[in-house]
Design an enzyme around this catalytic site. Structure first.
Site, PDB file in Angstrom:
ATOM      1  N   ARG A 120       0.703  -1.186  -0.112  1.00  0.00           N
ATOM      2  CA  ARG A 120      -0.021  -0.113  -0.036  1.00  0.00           C
ATOM      3  C   ARG A 120       0.910   1.196  -0.004  1.00  0.00           C
ATOM      4  O   ARG A 120       0.342   2.373   0.572  1.00  0.00           O
ATOM      5  CB  ARG A 120      -0.995   0.011   1.104  1.00  0.00           C
ATOM      6  CG  ARG A 120      -1.906  -1.040   1.207  1.00  0.00           C
ATOM      7  CD  ARG A 120      -3.248  -0.657   1.931  1.00  0.00           C
ATOM      8  NE  ARG A 120      -3.901  -1.890   2.441  1.00  0.00           N
ATOM      9  CZ  ARG A 120      -3.722  -2.853   3.343  1.00  0.00           C
ATOM     10  NH1 ARG A 120      -2.924  -2.582   4.091  1.00  0.00           N
ATOM     11  NH2 ARG A 120      -4.702  -3.888   3.496  1.00  0.00           N
ATOM     12  N   LYS A 142       1.896  11.071 -12.074  1.00  0.00           N
ATOM     13  CA  LYS A 142       1.208   9.942 -12.824  1.00  0.00           C
ATOM     14  C   LYS A 142       1.998   8.692 -12.977  1.00  0.00           C
ATOM     15  O   LYS A 142       3.002   8.596 -13.411  1.00  0.00           O
ATOM     16  CB  LYS A 142       0.743  10.647 -14.237  1.00  0.00           C
ATOM     17  CG  LYS A 142      -0.522  11.473 -14.399  1.00  0.00           C
ATOM     18  CD  LYS A 142      -0.996  11.865 -15.783  1.00  0.00           C
ATOM     19  CE  LYS A 142      -2.140  12.529 -15.760  1.00  0.00           C
ATOM     20  NZ  LYS A 142      -2.447  12.567 -17.131  1.00  0.00           N
ATOM     21  N   GLU A 184       7.534  17.117 -26.437  1.00  0.00           N
ATOM     22  CA  GLU A 184       6.795  17.288 -25.219  1.00  0.00           C
ATOM     23  C   GLU A 184       7.370  18.948 -24.849  1.00  0.00           C
ATOM     24  O   GLU A 184       6.566  19.565 -24.205  1.00  0.00           O
ATOM     25  CB  GLU A 184       7.069  16.461 -23.868  1.00  0.00           C
ATOM     26  CG  GLU A 184       6.473  15.087 -24.344  1.00  0.00           C
ATOM     27  CD  GLU A 184       5.014  14.937 -23.967  1.00  0.00           C
ATOM     28  OE1 GLU A 184       4.328  15.951 -23.210  1.00  0.00           O
ATOM     29  OE2 GLU A 184       4.259  13.993 -24.585  1.00  0.00           O
ATOM     30  N   LYS A 226       5.069  22.603 -16.467  1.00  0.00           N
ATOM     31  CA  LYS A 226       4.149  21.428 -15.978  1.00  0.00           C
ATOM     32  C   LYS A 226       3.884  21.547 -14.591  1.00  0.00           C
ATOM     33  O   LYS A 226       2.586  21.093 -13.957  1.00  0.00           O
ATOM     34  CB  LYS A 226       4.877  19.922 -16.181  1.00  0.00           C
ATOM     35  CG  LYS A 226       4.157  19.050 -15.682  1.00  0.00           C
ATOM     36  CD  LYS A 226       4.321  17.758 -16.599  1.00  0.00           C
ATOM     37  CE  LYS A 226       3.107  16.582 -16.214  1.00  0.00           C
ATOM     38  NZ  LYS A 226       3.356  15.104 -16.547  1.00  0.00           N
ATOM     39  N   GLU A 236      -6.390  16.335 -12.087  1.00  0.00           N
ATOM     40  CA  GLU A 236      -6.582  16.416 -13.630  1.00  0.00           C
ATOM     41  C   GLU A 236      -8.173  16.743 -13.664  1.00  0.00           C
ATOM     42  O   GLU A 236      -8.695  15.895 -14.525  1.00  0.00           O
ATOM     43  CB  GLU A 236      -6.322  15.193 -14.472  1.00  0.00           C
ATOM     44  CG  GLU A 236      -6.097  15.525 -15.857  1.00  0.00           C
ATOM     45  CD  GLU A 236      -5.475  14.442 -16.327  1.00  0.00           C
ATOM     46  OE1 GLU A 236      -5.490  12.999 -15.928  1.00  0.00           O
ATOM     47  OE2 GLU A 236      -5.012  14.618 -17.679  1.00  0.00           O
ATOM     48  N   ARG A 240      -5.215  20.903 -16.086  1.00  0.00           N
ATOM     49  CA  ARG A 240      -4.328  19.942 -16.348  1.00  0.00           C
ATOM     50  C   ARG A 240      -4.288  19.200 -17.591  1.00  0.00           C
ATOM     51  O   ARG A 240      -3.500  18.761 -18.069  1.00  0.00           O
ATOM     52  CB  ARG A 240      -4.129  19.042 -14.918  1.00  0.00           C
ATOM     53  CG  ARG A 240      -3.007  17.863 -15.254  1.00  0.00           C
ATOM     54  CD  ARG A 240      -2.646  17.309 -13.886  1.00  0.00           C
ATOM     55  NE  ARG A 240      -1.858  16.178 -14.061  1.00  0.00           N
ATOM     56  CZ  ARG A 240      -1.343  15.538 -13.021  1.00  0.00           C
ATOM     57  NH1 ARG A 240      -1.429  15.924 -11.937  1.00  0.00           N
ATOM     58  NH2 ARG A 240      -0.218  14.767 -13.413  1.00  0.00           N
ATOM     59  N   ASN A 244      -2.391  17.643 -22.201  1.00  0.00           N
ATOM     60  CA  ASN A 244      -2.754  16.329 -23.058  1.00  0.00           C
ATOM     61  C   ASN A 244      -2.854  16.685 -24.634  1.00  0.00           C
ATOM     62  O   ASN A 244      -3.466  16.141 -25.592  1.00  0.00           O
ATOM     63  CB  ASN A 244      -3.953  15.696 -22.695  1.00  0.00           C
ATOM     64  CG  ASN A 244      -3.837  14.781 -21.594  1.00  0.00           C
ATOM     65  OD1 ASN A 244      -2.735  14.247 -21.510  1.00  0.00           O
ATOM     66  ND2 ASN A 244      -4.835  14.808 -21.068  1.00  0.00           N
ATOM     67  N   HIS A 247      -2.293  14.529 -27.474  1.00  0.00           N
ATOM     68  CA  HIS A 247      -2.337  13.121 -26.938  1.00  0.00           C
ATOM     69  C   HIS A 247      -3.582  12.663 -27.330  1.00  0.00           C
ATOM     70  O   HIS A 247      -3.441  11.242 -27.515  1.00  0.00           O
ATOM     71  CB  HIS A 247      -2.248  13.089 -25.433  1.00  0.00           C
ATOM     72  CG  HIS A 247      -1.033  13.421 -25.123  1.00  0.00           C
ATOM     73  ND1 HIS A 247      -0.199  14.687 -25.138  1.00  0.00           N
ATOM     74  CD2 HIS A 247      -0.145  12.852 -24.168  1.00  0.00           C
ATOM     75  CE1 HIS A 247       1.015  14.545 -24.603  1.00  0.00           C
ATOM     76  NE2 HIS A 247       1.127  13.459 -23.948  1.00  0.00           N
ATOM     77  N   HIS A 251      -2.620   9.128 -28.989  1.00  0.00           N
ATOM     78  CA  HIS A 251      -2.840   7.986 -28.499  1.00  0.00           C
ATOM     79  C   HIS A 251      -3.515   7.089 -29.579  1.00  0.00           C
ATOM     80  O   HIS A 251      -3.274   5.949 -29.851  1.00  0.00           O
ATOM     81  CB  HIS A 251      -3.775   7.780 -27.384  1.00  0.00           C
ATOM     82  CG  HIS A 251      -3.140   8.419 -25.886  1.00  0.00           C
ATOM     83  ND1 HIS A 251      -3.645   8.789 -25.057  1.00  0.00           N
ATOM     84  CD2 HIS A 251      -1.719   8.479 -25.847  1.00  0.00           C
ATOM     85  CE1 HIS A 251      -2.985   8.923 -23.915  1.00  0.00           C
ATOM     86  NE2 HIS A 251      -1.548   8.893 -24.459  1.00  0.00           N
ATOM     87  N   HIS A 264       5.935   7.418 -28.405  1.00  0.00           N
ATOM     88  CA  HIS A 264       4.946   8.274 -27.885  1.00  0.00           C
ATOM     89  C   HIS A 264       5.123   9.850 -28.394  1.00  0.00           C
ATOM     90  O   HIS A 264       4.190  10.548 -28.770  1.00  0.00           O
ATOM     91  CB  HIS A 264       4.911   8.290 -26.268  1.00  0.00           C
ATOM     92  CG  HIS A 264       4.078   9.265 -25.657  1.00  0.00           C
ATOM     93  ND1 HIS A 264       2.781   9.169 -25.741  1.00  0.00           N
ATOM     94  CD2 HIS A 264       4.195  10.116 -24.900  1.00  0.00           C
ATOM     95  CE1 HIS A 264       1.926  10.026 -24.895  1.00  0.00           C
ATOM     96  NE2 HIS A 264       2.989  10.789 -24.538  1.00  0.00           N
TER      97      HIS A 264
END
Lengths: 362, 362
Positions: A120, A142, A184, A226, A236, A240, A244, A247, A251, A264
């Protein structure tokens, strides 16, 4: 060395950016709970940086063992994650162990997620060795893995103890991966920092040649941008999502081609061109701004034209993306350079035109 | 209905405790982000409570679908978790979906963990249908799954939007499982609340007979005790570990017998007797206090004698437990009734005596 402090809701952590950082124990040791470390890395990075790091740790009485994973986005999955858990359990690692992610974004995301979920939650340190991971995954917490049905579908928000971005590691990075990272970097200029975009236009040649002080500045300004966005919106829910940019298109490209075929950052670069194109059709981006965007990405040796994907395929893949609200595809679009907006308030015909376009050269 | 408010670092959530709560939409609806719900339950609970809940939700325009898992601790693993992810993805669930855990501790832990990690976190509501889950897993945000090498090795701290503890569900609970829940209730008295322990001695008969007002009071006082401890120490660095009274011995028993043979609460009950026995040998618990502990557990129809496990087996299993620091087994022990301590400062000979004892009857 530059040090950036990321301040999030409950705690803050430093990002160290500079040359020769991997030999500085003082950047690591103060962040350990106990002198027990698992270094998670991959078969590409291990031969380059693992042994010196293990030696450094052992010289300072820190018990360390490596977990070497296969390299590639296609291994960012449950099975590879289980390999990490299995070794941690076999080594009887307790809550006081610290995981070190030594590698690019895949290693960082998986190690962070393993750290978030092993017993945990145990501490972790990120040592990003690619430009992409230095400017992207080192800020924002993330972590996660892919699922056969989509990228990053399983994960957690989890912050590292510190990030060590040693630009020396960029010397061993293939040109194609360096450029993917530049996508990026350019993104931060596009979404919120016109001055940075202008600076990048001026310095792109030096950056490509790995000029150290330019690199440090580019990474520092990217992380700062960022961080500013993430600090405003840790989970997000709003602004935020501008991170993306490119993206949702990207994606879809990655997914359609099979993960790992396009990098990517390459997919994001082309995705940003598509977003800028749709923005231009909407009248939000001027012709010369669109041309500057395409030019800078080209100079960064990034692809600007998408692979052959049908409009239907795009629509299916894009609505799988998790930035869908109430079934409508929201996109990050441009309002000029240095300003972006998250919106579903665009003309569907224009989106169609953009999706059908396969040549964005100017 | 009693409402308890759990206040943790960043947010608070209510625990509703009472009769007839499962038909009250006002306890659920205000906690949804959007009218989209996945109910995670199991093959035992579904025939009892799923249809009325689905009907209630649908009557109020809430889109709901069930995910029915096989029942039992042995399914609290990665494969079953993947079943949840798969359905959520197939149903194209977005970040606005709310997961409802309808069942006991296993369902609560797995659903909570799925909620913590699906798309890096979606909201969830707990409807615990066993006494154990009403007094234990409804407070504290522990979620997770088992690993072949140990219980709860993979997980996250993640808080629900609310908990709905409807005591009507206890009417369908087998006596053995009810008693297992009572073990945790008694635990709160033992570790920090002598008055509650005395109250339990007085009311154990009525509780066993499911007297509603006694049940509501027992659950409320248990949750309050747990909340007090958790609020002091959300991430289990210190005092929260007292909640593990009986658990280090208990996990060893569960593990040695194979998960699911002994119920968790049964193993904890016997574990608490062992902890009290070791405490008595240390001179920290008086003879009559030890006898009262054994008597109350017996009256709650709980086992007080461990199965046949060798001392070596105990030691191996107990040092797998995650409450080990620097390789030394720390135990939660008693200093009288209503006071407990986390310590490795006990006589190893006495531990040996306790581990070799197979008859604690008084």
């Amino acid at each position: 060395m530059q040090t950036l402090h990321i301040q999030l809701e409950n705690r803050s952590y430093p990002i160290y950016i500079g040359e020769g950082l991997l030999s500085q124990i003082k950047l690591i040791e103060p962040h350990l709970k106990q002198k027990h470390v698992a270094i998670v890395t991959n078969t590409t990075v291990a031969p380059l940086y693992l042994d010196p790091l293990l030696t450094l740790l052992k010289e300072h009485g820190i018990k360390a063992f490596p977990i070497i994973l296969p390299d590639g986005e296609s291994y960012k999955n449950q099975e590879t994650l289980n390999l990490i858990y299995d070794v941690l359990l076999k080594e009887k690692c307790e809550r006081t162990v610290t995981l070190i992610a030594l590698g690019g974004g895949v290693i960082g995301d998986m190690t962070g997620y393993a750290a978030a979920t092993y017993l945990r939650g145990v501490p972790f340190i990120q040592i990003p060795t690619t430009l992409l991971s230095q400017v992207d995954s080192s800020v924002g917490g993330k972590t996660g893995i892919n699922h056969p049905m989509g990228k990053n579908m399983i994960g957690a928000f989890y912050q590292p103890q510190c990030v060590i971005a040693d630009i020396d590691t960029l010397k061993t990075l293939p040109q194609r991966e360096f450029s993917a990272g530049m996508a990026e970097v350019i993104k931060y200029g596009l979404i919120r920092d016109e001055a940075f975009f202008n600076w990048l236009e001026k310095n792109i040649e030096g950056l490509i040649k790995l000029n150290p002080s330019l690199l440090i500045e580019a990474i520092q300004r990217s992380c700062q941008n960022k961080a500013d966005v993430v600090e405003m919106d840790e989970h997000e829910s709003g602004v935020r999502a501008t991170l993306n940019l490119g993206h949702t298109f990207g994606h879809a490209i990655e997914n359609a081609m099979g993960y790992g075929v396009w990098l990517h950052g390459e997919a994001v670069a082309t995705g940003m061109v598509m977003a800028a194109h749709l923005s231009k059709l909407m009248g939000w981006v001027k012709d010369n701004e669109f041309n500057r965007i395409v030019k800078l990405l080209k100079e960064a040796k990034l692809p600007i034209d998408p692979p052959k994907i049908t409009e239907d395929q795009y629509m299916a893949l894009m609505s799988m993306d998790k930035k869908v609200v109430d079934g409508k595809i929201r996109l990050v679009l441009q309002k000029g350079i240095g300003d972006s907006v998250i919106t579903s308030d665009y003309d569907s015909k224009h989106l169609k035109t953009t999706l059908q376009n396969s040549n964005f050269s100017v």
